[in-house]
Motif scaffolding. Structure first.
Motif, short mmCIF file in Angstrom:
data_model
loop_
_atom_site.label_atom_id
_atom_site.label_comp_id
_atom_site.label_asym_id
_atom_site.label_seq_id
_atom_site.Cartn_x
_atom_site.Cartn_y
_atom_site.Cartn_z
N THR A 297 0.82 -1.22 0.00
CA THR A 297 0.00 0.00 0.00
C THR A 297 0.85 1.27 0.00
O THR A 297 0.53 2.24 -0.67
N VAL A 298 1.95 1.26 0.77
CA VAL A 298 2.72 2.49 0.98
C VAL A 298 4.16 2.38 0.45
O VAL A 298 4.64 3.29 -0.23
N VAL A 299 4.84 1.30 0.79
CA VAL A 299 6.28 1.24 0.49
C VAL A 299 6.50 1.08 -1.02
O VAL A 299 7.24 1.85 -1.63
N PHE A 300 5.85 0.06 -1.60
CA PHE A 300 6.00 -0.15 -3.05
C PHE A 300 4.64 -0.35 -3.72
O PHE A 300 4.33 -1.45 -4.18
N PRO A 301 3.85 0.73 -3.84
CA PRO A 301 2.56 0.56 -4.51
C PRO A 301 2.72 0.15 -5.98
O PRO A 301 1.80 -0.40 -6.58
N GLN A 302 3.92 0.38 -6.55
CA GLN A 302 4.15 0.00 -7.96
C GLN A 302 4.66 -1.44 -8.12
O GLN A 302 5.07 -1.83 -9.22
#
Ligand code: DC
Length: 233
Positions: A141-146
């Motif tokens: 959700t936050v660290v690696f949304p991609q």
């Protein structure tokens, strides 16, 4: 070129098997692992070591700078060990990171925005080259949304507590209070889910697996199938 990064994120509550599963997925794909919970635990350990509380950390910026200035290294586990090696300020931290006290303190400090901001930046830096399996509570959700492949693992609290007990017994621990362990696990879930910043929750584009009645092998198999049917290159 795809905008997705060659990253697998695995989020979910305490005791769901994220660490073991991350290692197996990473070994299969030839990726490295990043256990973000270990980073919160390392900060918590240092805080406890110097006799400070989460409240002290919240109210004293210099304490956070002190933590941020310590070099943190996450290395693969030693042969036969489950958890990766964690070095903070040159000191290797082992089982002392996994005590009940440190689990609770890690969850407490993980609700502090300044701590999350600092550790999220470190995690993004560590994983930016891709080919990494990153596990925690907010990695999709936050660290690696991609991230190209996002998973959310869940299981009934009773089953997660049972797995923890088995793990502790296998490590030779005795006198485990199972009821207290279940209570503590549920309290930690509650705190991690309800904090205002980066709470434990499933990313909208994550794939949910309820592992309550599945073996680790079955979970890993299902995840690898998902990864294979959604290639990014
Ligand atoms: O995964 P773990 O049990 O080692 O994590 C310890 C605590 O750290 C957990 O209760 C919540 C916090 N944590 C977090 O808030 N965000 C993460 N990405 C990983 C862990």
């Amino acid at each position: 070129m795809s905008e997705k990064l060659a990253i697998v994120t695995i989020d979910g509550p305490a005791g769901v098997g994220k660490t073991t599963i991350s290692r197996m997925i990473a070994a299969h794909l030839g990726f490295t692992c990043l256990d973000t919970g270990a980073m919160y635990r390392a900060f918590a350990w240092m805080l406890a070591h110097i006799g400070k509380t989460a409240e002290d950390l919240e109210n004293d910026d210099s304490m956070l700078s002190m933590l941020g200035n310590l070099e943190m290294q996450l290395l693969p586990p030693l042969e036969g060990q489950e958890n990766g090696r964690v070095l903070l300020g040159g000191k290797e931290l082992g089982p002392e990171l996994r005590t009940e006290e440190i689990s609770c303190l890690a969850s407490e400090i993980a609700s502090l925005p300044a701590v999350r901001k600092m550790l999220t930046a470190v995690q993004q830096q560590m994983g930016r080259a891709g080919r990494v399996v990153i596990e925690g509570r907010d990695t999709g959700t936050v660290v690696f949304p991609q991230a190209a492949w996002k998973f959310y693992l869940d299981a009934d609290p009773e089953e997660r507590a049972r797995r923890r007990v088995t793990q502790m017994r296998n490590r030779g621990e005795v006198g485990i209070n199972e009821a207290a362990l279940l209570q503590s696990l549920m309290a930690r879930d509650e705190a991690d889910r309800n904090r205002s910043i980066a709470p434990l929750k499933m990313a909208e584009d994550a794939y949910l697996i309820d592992t309550t009645d599945l073996s680790i092998k079955e979970v890993v198999g299902e995840m690898l199938v998902r990864i294979q049917i959604e290639p990014i290159e």
